[in-house]
Scaffold this motif. Structure first.
Motif, PDB file in Angstrom:
ATOM      1  N   VAL A   9       0.507  -0.691   0.233  1.00  0.00           N
ATOM      2  CA  VAL A   9       0.025   0.176  -0.373  1.00  0.00           C
ATOM      3  C   VAL A   9       0.984   1.123   0.023  1.00  0.00           C
ATOM      4  O   VAL A   9       0.449   2.165  -0.231  1.00  0.00           O
ATOM      5  N   CYS A  10       2.753   1.524   0.572  1.00  0.00           N
ATOM      6  CA  CYS A  10       3.035   2.325   0.829  1.00  0.00           C
ATOM      7  C   CYS A  10       3.598   2.506  -0.896  1.00  0.00           C
ATOM      8  O   CYS A  10       4.041   3.528  -1.154  1.00  0.00           O
ATOM      9  N   GLU A  11       3.109   2.130  -2.173  1.00  0.00           N
ATOM     10  CA  GLU A  11       3.763   2.108  -3.371  1.00  0.00           C
ATOM     11  C   GLU A  11       2.756   3.217  -3.976  1.00  0.00           C
ATOM     12  O   GLU A  11       1.371   3.468  -3.476  1.00  0.00           O
ATOM     13  N   ASP A  12       3.222   4.406  -4.415  1.00  0.00           N
ATOM     14  CA  ASP A  12       2.038   5.277  -4.983  1.00  0.00           C
ATOM     15  C   ASP A  12       0.849   4.678  -5.417  1.00  0.00           C
ATOM     16  O   ASP A  12      -0.103   5.022  -5.583  1.00  0.00           O
ATOM     17  N   TYR A  15      -1.421   2.354  -3.598  1.00  0.00           N
ATOM     18  CA  TYR A  15      -2.110   3.540  -2.992  1.00  0.00           C
ATOM     19  C   TYR A  15      -3.116   3.946  -3.847  1.00  0.00           C
ATOM     20  O   TYR A  15      -4.041   4.760  -3.411  1.00  0.00           O
ATOM     21  N   PHE A  19      -7.123   4.538  -3.522  1.00  0.00           N
ATOM     22  CA  PHE A  19      -8.266   5.863  -3.325  1.00  0.00           C
ATOM     23  C   PHE A  19      -8.894   5.704  -4.636  1.00  0.00           C
ATOM     24  O   PHE A  19     -10.555   6.257  -3.909  1.00  0.00           O
ATOM     25  N   PHE A  48      -8.258   8.117   4.811  1.00  0.00           N
ATOM     26  CA  PHE A  48      -7.196   7.242   3.424  1.00  0.00           C
ATOM     27  C   PHE A  48      -5.831   7.829   4.281  1.00  0.00           C
ATOM     28  O   PHE A  48      -4.817   7.731   4.200  1.00  0.00           O
ATOM     29  N   VAL A  49      -6.080   9.022   4.874  1.00  0.00           N
ATOM     30  CA  VAL A  49      -4.300   9.615   5.768  1.00  0.00           C
ATOM     31  C   VAL A  49      -4.482   8.765   6.693  1.00  0.00           C
ATOM     32  O   VAL A  49      -2.684   8.444   6.495  1.00  0.00           O
ATOM     33  N   TRP A  52      -2.668   5.667   4.220  1.00  0.00           N
ATOM     34  CA  TRP A  52      -1.836   6.048   4.639  1.00  0.00           C
ATOM     35  C   TRP A  52      -0.613   6.106   5.689  1.00  0.00           C
ATOM     36  O   TRP A  52       0.508   5.206   5.099  1.00  0.00           O
ATOM     37  N   GLU A  53      -1.094   6.160   6.944  1.00  0.00           N
ATOM     38  CA  GLU A  53       0.271   6.937   7.929  1.00  0.00           C
ATOM     39  C   GLU A  53       0.657   5.417   7.939  1.00  0.00           C
ATOM     40  O   GLU A  53       1.139   4.687   8.815  1.00  0.00           O
ATOM     41  N   CYS A  55       0.464   2.625   5.558  1.00  0.00           N
ATOM     42  CA  CYS A  55       0.847   1.638   5.257  1.00  0.00           C
ATOM     43  C   CYS A  55       1.402   0.090   4.788  1.00  0.00           C
ATOM     44  O   CYS A  55       1.161  -0.590   3.828  1.00  0.00           O
ATOM     45  N   SER A  56       2.095   0.448   6.251  1.00  0.00           N
ATOM     46  CA  SER A  56       2.918  -0.524   5.239  1.00  0.00           C
ATOM     47  C   SER A  56       2.442  -1.775   7.135  1.00  0.00           C
ATOM     48  O   SER A  56       3.101  -2.664   6.667  1.00  0.00           O
TER      49      SER A  56
END
Length: 170
Positions: A9-12, A15, A19, A48-49, A52-53, A55-56
């Motif tokens: 998920v950390c990959e742009d 993600y 979204f 969604f923030v 991202w926080e 994501c790992s």
């Protein structure tokens, strides 16, 4: 882009795909609960923030569930803090060339429908709007709500029964 087991998920791209795929549906889900566009938008953005926080820690196949859960929890926190009542978006102004009787009847029906929807228990209202406005299938709603399809069927049955009783002509 379809996420694979090696994606993170950390990959742009992953993600962004999550979204793009889920943000509108999550927004609608929360909007039906809040009845407020701004608060629903804020809850979706914050969810969604948080994705991202974290994501790992969140696998791509779990991201949808994660975002729904976070957005729903944000909603519940706002309800506890503010005792928010559902308010529906204003309807478009009536067309000028319609007969005044028709405009009045239409407005009275919309008000009656709004009152009937507001008086539904939240779980029935949310289920009804997701199905009838968003066109979501019972299985999709069940997944969003974390309940069985049978529970969704029961909610819809009760919502429709209540609406029929409270609104003449439906």
């Amino acid at each position: 882009m379809k996420a694979t087991k090696n994606d993170h998920v950390c990959e742009d791209e992953v993600y962004a795909s999550i979204f793009k795929t889920h943000s509108k549906t999550v927004y609608n889900y929360i909007y039906y609960k809040f009845g407020n566009e701004e608060k629903a938008y804020d809850a979706v953005q914050e969810a969604f923030v948080k994705l991202w926080e974290n994501c790992s820690k969140v696998a791509p196949e779990k991201a949808k569930s994660f975002v729904y859960t976070v957005a729903n929890n944000l909603y519940l926190n706002v309800i506890k803090a503010e005792k928010v009542r559902l308010k529906y978006a204003e309807y478009a102004a009536p067309i000028e060339h319609e007969a005044p009787d028709f405009i009045l009847e239409e407005q009275e029906f919309k008000e009656k429908l709004d009152r009937a929807l507001q008086n539904l228990p939240e779980i029935q209202r949310t289920t009804f709007l997701l199905n009838r406005i968003d066109g979501k299938k019972y299985a999709e709603i069940a997944e969003m709500e974390g309940v069985s399809i049978k529970a969704i069927e029961k909610r819809m049955h009760l919502a429709l029964k209540t609406l029929r009783e409270n609104i003449d002509g439906i």
